[in-house]
Write a protein that holds these residues in place. Structure first.
Motif, mmCIF file in Angstrom:
data_model
loop_
_atom_site.group_PDB
_atom_site.id
_atom_site.type_symbol
_atom_site.label_atom_id
_atom_site.label_comp_id
_atom_site.label_asym_id
_atom_site.label_seq_id
_atom_site.Cartn_x
_atom_site.Cartn_y
_atom_site.Cartn_z
ATOM 1 N N UNK A 12 29.687 12.354 13.624
ATOM 2 C CA UNK A 12 29.003 11.329 12.830
ATOM 3 C C UNK A 12 27.615 11.817 12.424
ATOM 4 N N UNK A 13 27.359 11.834 11.130
ATOM 5 C CA UNK A 13 26.129 12.368 10.515
ATOM 6 C C UNK A 13 25.544 13.567 11.273
ATOM 7 N N UNK A 14 26.428 14.455 11.680
ATOM 8 C CA UNK A 14 25.995 15.711 12.281
ATOM 9 C C UNK A 14 25.429 15.605 13.686
ATOM 10 N N UNK A 15 25.464 14.405 14.271
ATOM 11 C CA UNK A 15 24.834 14.244 15.590
ATOM 12 C C UNK A 15 25.800 13.742 16.654
ATOM 13 N N UNK A 16 26.625 12.740 16.312
ATOM 14 C CA UNK A 16 27.543 12.135 17.294
ATOM 15 C C UNK A 16 26.817 11.779 18.582
ATOM 16 N N UNK A 17 25.761 11.010 18.444
ATOM 17 C CA UNK A 17 24.953 10.709 19.631
ATOM 18 C C UNK A 17 25.539 9.589 20.495
ATOM 19 N N UNK A 18 26.598 8.919 20.048
ATOM 20 C CA UNK A 18 27.251 7.926 20.908
ATOM 21 C C UNK A 18 28.314 8.616 21.762
ATOM 22 N N UNK A 19 27.909 9.727 22.338
ATOM 23 C CA UNK A 19 28.799 10.556 23.146
ATOM 24 C C UNK A 19 27.959 11.157 24.262
ATOM 25 N N UNK A 20 28.537 11.299 25.431
ATOM 26 C CA UNK A 20 27.753 11.857 26.547
ATOM 27 C C UNK A 20 27.433 13.334 26.328
ATOM 28 N N UNK A 21 28.298 14.024 25.613
ATOM 29 C CA UNK A 21 28.061 15.423 25.260
ATOM 30 C C UNK A 21 28.281 15.561 23.768
ATOM 31 N N UNK A 22 27.495 16.395 23.126
ATOM 32 C CA UNK A 22 27.687 16.593 21.694
ATOM 33 C C UNK A 22 27.402 18.044 21.328
ATOM 34 N N UNK A 23 27.837 18.432 20.151
ATOM 35 C CA UNK A 23 27.590 19.781 19.625
ATOM 36 C C UNK A 23 26.922 19.594 18.267
ATOM 37 N N UNK A 24 25.796 20.282 18.081
ATOM 38 C CA UNK A 24 25.034 20.093 16.857
ATOM 39 C C UNK A 24 24.576 21.421 16.286
ATOM 40 N N UNK A 25 24.306 21.418 14.995
ATOM 41 C CA UNK A 25 23.691 22.584 14.362
ATOM 42 C C UNK A 25 22.265 22.707 14.897
ATOM 43 N N UNK A 26 21.831 23.907 15.195
ATOM 44 C CA UNK A 26 20.499 24.129 15.779
ATOM 45 C C UNK A 26 19.385 23.556 14.884
ATOM 46 N N UNK A 27 19.650 23.522 13.576
ATOM 47 C CA UNK A 27 18.632 23.030 12.660
ATOM 48 C C UNK A 27 18.411 21.532 12.719
ATOM 49 N N UNK A 28 19.272 20.818 13.449
ATOM 50 C CA UNK A 28 19.151 19.356 13.584
ATOM 51 C C UNK A 28 18.654 18.948 14.965
ATOM 52 N N UNK A 29 18.082 19.892 15.687
ATOM 53 C CA UNK A 29 17.606 19.634 17.044
ATOM 54 C C UNK A 29 16.116 19.963 17.121
ATOM 55 N N UNK A 30 15.315 18.961 17.448
ATOM 56 C CA UNK A 30 13.865 19.152 17.544
ATOM 57 C C UNK A 30 13.458 19.261 19.015
ATOM 58 N N UNK A 31 12.892 20.391 19.388
ATOM 59 C CA UNK A 31 12.450 20.600 20.769
ATOM 60 C C UNK A 31 11.115 19.887 20.976
ATOM 61 N N UNK A 32 11.052 19.056 22.039
ATOM 62 C CA UNK A 32 9.862 18.228 22.251
ATOM 63 C C UNK A 32 9.267 18.443 23.636
ATOM 64 N N UNK A 33 8.126 17.833 23.855
ATOM 65 C CA UNK A 33 7.410 17.880 25.130
ATOM 66 C C UNK A 33 8.324 17.369 26.253
ATOM 67 N N UNK A 34 8.595 18.182 27.266
ATOM 68 C CA UNK A 34 9.508 17.746 28.339
ATOM 69 C C UNK A 34 8.958 16.597 29.172
ATOM 70 N N UNK A 35 7.653 16.316 29.049
ATOM 71 C CA UNK A 35 7.065 15.203 29.802
ATOM 72 C C UNK A 35 7.329 13.856 29.133
ATOM 73 N N UNK A 36 7.775 13.864 27.888
ATOM 74 C CA UNK A 36 8.011 12.609 27.162
ATOM 75 C C UNK A 36 9.272 11.928 27.696
ATOM 76 N N UNK A 37 9.225 10.616 27.957
ATOM 77 C CA UNK A 37 10.412 9.911 28.476
ATOM 78 C C UNK A 37 11.483 9.786 27.391
ATOM 79 N N UNK A 38 12.628 10.393 27.620
ATOM 80 C CA UNK A 38 13.674 10.438 26.595
ATOM 81 C C UNK A 38 14.198 9.053 26.237
ATOM 82 N N UNK A 39 14.191 8.125 27.204
ATOM 83 C CA UNK A 39 14.714 6.792 26.902
ATOM 84 C C UNK A 39 13.769 5.990 26.002
ATOM 85 N N UNK A 40 12.583 6.519 25.761
ATOM 86 C CA UNK A 40 11.638 5.875 24.836
ATOM 87 C C UNK A 40 11.569 6.653 23.514
#
Length: 282
Positions: free
Chosen positions: A56-84
């Motif tokens: 779904x739109x290249x992300x399929x985020x309603x899945x516990x595991x997903x496979x994505x194109x590297x260009x659609x993944x933004x690496x962020x500060x590991x201290x940021x709470x992911x649930x927010x």
């Protein structure tokens, strides 16, 4: 082990759009609702009983595991709470960037926000961060007004309360028109109103909402000749991999309050409850 945000649009960093400072519409990875498969081999990575499940739109985020194109993944500060910060992957960045990156309201200016859903509230938040002095929220649902004050809205207009076009109401409220407007509904009439309510000479209107594919709107060419500007934006003009980490840092520095956008936290197993709440506007 990296912490990342998956995004429905991408940044290949190689195409003319990615190399342009003025665009985030990657040739390779811009949103494509019909694709549903990986770009490399045209195949899905998911299946049930041998039958493919599409991405779904290249992300399929309603899945516990997903496979994505590297260009659609933004690496962020590991201290940021992911649930927010997960909510920064879509609507909040879209509205925030529409104001900060595209409308660019000067400090002390007047901004009108059409539509006070999540995207519109984020646009109001962007106007607040930019230092707008008046932020006027326009919505047909007056129940949204009190909540919108938390996002910087100072005044409200419900078009149903007036017997004249809302652009005329706004012009009378603001001595000729607002400095900036941001349209977050996808409604054609709201798009016309958002453009026609900005002040001649310097007013800028930004369209964010996605209209019906066959929709058209018309306005008089004099509105342009009188030096009003109409702009469009996609994902708030943010380049996902380059810019989203900086939006996360705004949250980490407490300059952007993400928590106030979150009304409910629902476990994965009850995802349909979340859809029900969304459809009810709750």
């Amino acid at each position: 082990g990296d912490h990342v945000l998956p995004v429905f649009t991408g940044e290949c960093k190689e195409c003319p759009h990615c190399k342009s400072a003025e665009s985030n519409m990657c040739d390779l990875l811009r949103i494509n609702t019909d694709r549903g498969v990986m770009i490399g081999d045209g195949k899905s990575r998911f299946s049930v009983n041998g039958k493919p499940i599409y991405h779904f739109v290249g992300t399929s985020t309603f899945s516990e595991y997903t496979v994505m194109h590297v260009g659609c993944v933004a690496k962020i500060n590991p201290a940021a709470p992911l649930d927010k910060v997960c909510v920064l992957s879509c609507g909040i960045s879209t509205g925030l960037g529409a104001t900060i990156n595209v409308a660019k309201p000067p400090k002390g200016s007047t901004v009108a926000i059409f539509g006070l859903g999540a995207v519109g509230l984020a646009a109001a938040e962007g106007a607040r961060i930019a230092g707008a002095s008046r932020i006027i929220g326009i919505d047909l649902n007056a129940n949204r007004f009190e909540e919108a004050r938390k996002f910087g809205c100072t005044e409200f207009v419900n078009p149903k309360d007036h017997d004249k076009p809302v652009q005329q109401v706004l012009a009378e409220m603001t001595n000729g028109g607002v400095d900036r407007s941001v349209e977050c509904t996808g409604n054609i009439n709201a798009m016309i109103q958002a453009f026609e309510c900005v002040h001649d000479g310097w007013g800028v209107a930004v369209l964010v909402g996605v209209p019906h594919k066959d929709a058209e709107f018309k306005t008089h060419p004099m509105n342009f000749l009188n030096e009003r500007t109409l702009k469009g934006t996609f994902f708030g003009n943010y380049k996902p991999r380059t810019d989203l980490p900086n939006v996360v840092e705004l949250y980490m520095k407490k300059e952007l309050e993400v928590e106030k956008f979150i009304t409910h936290s629902v476990p994965f197993s009850e995802i349909n409850t979340a859809f029900d709440l969304m459809h009810k506007g709750e």
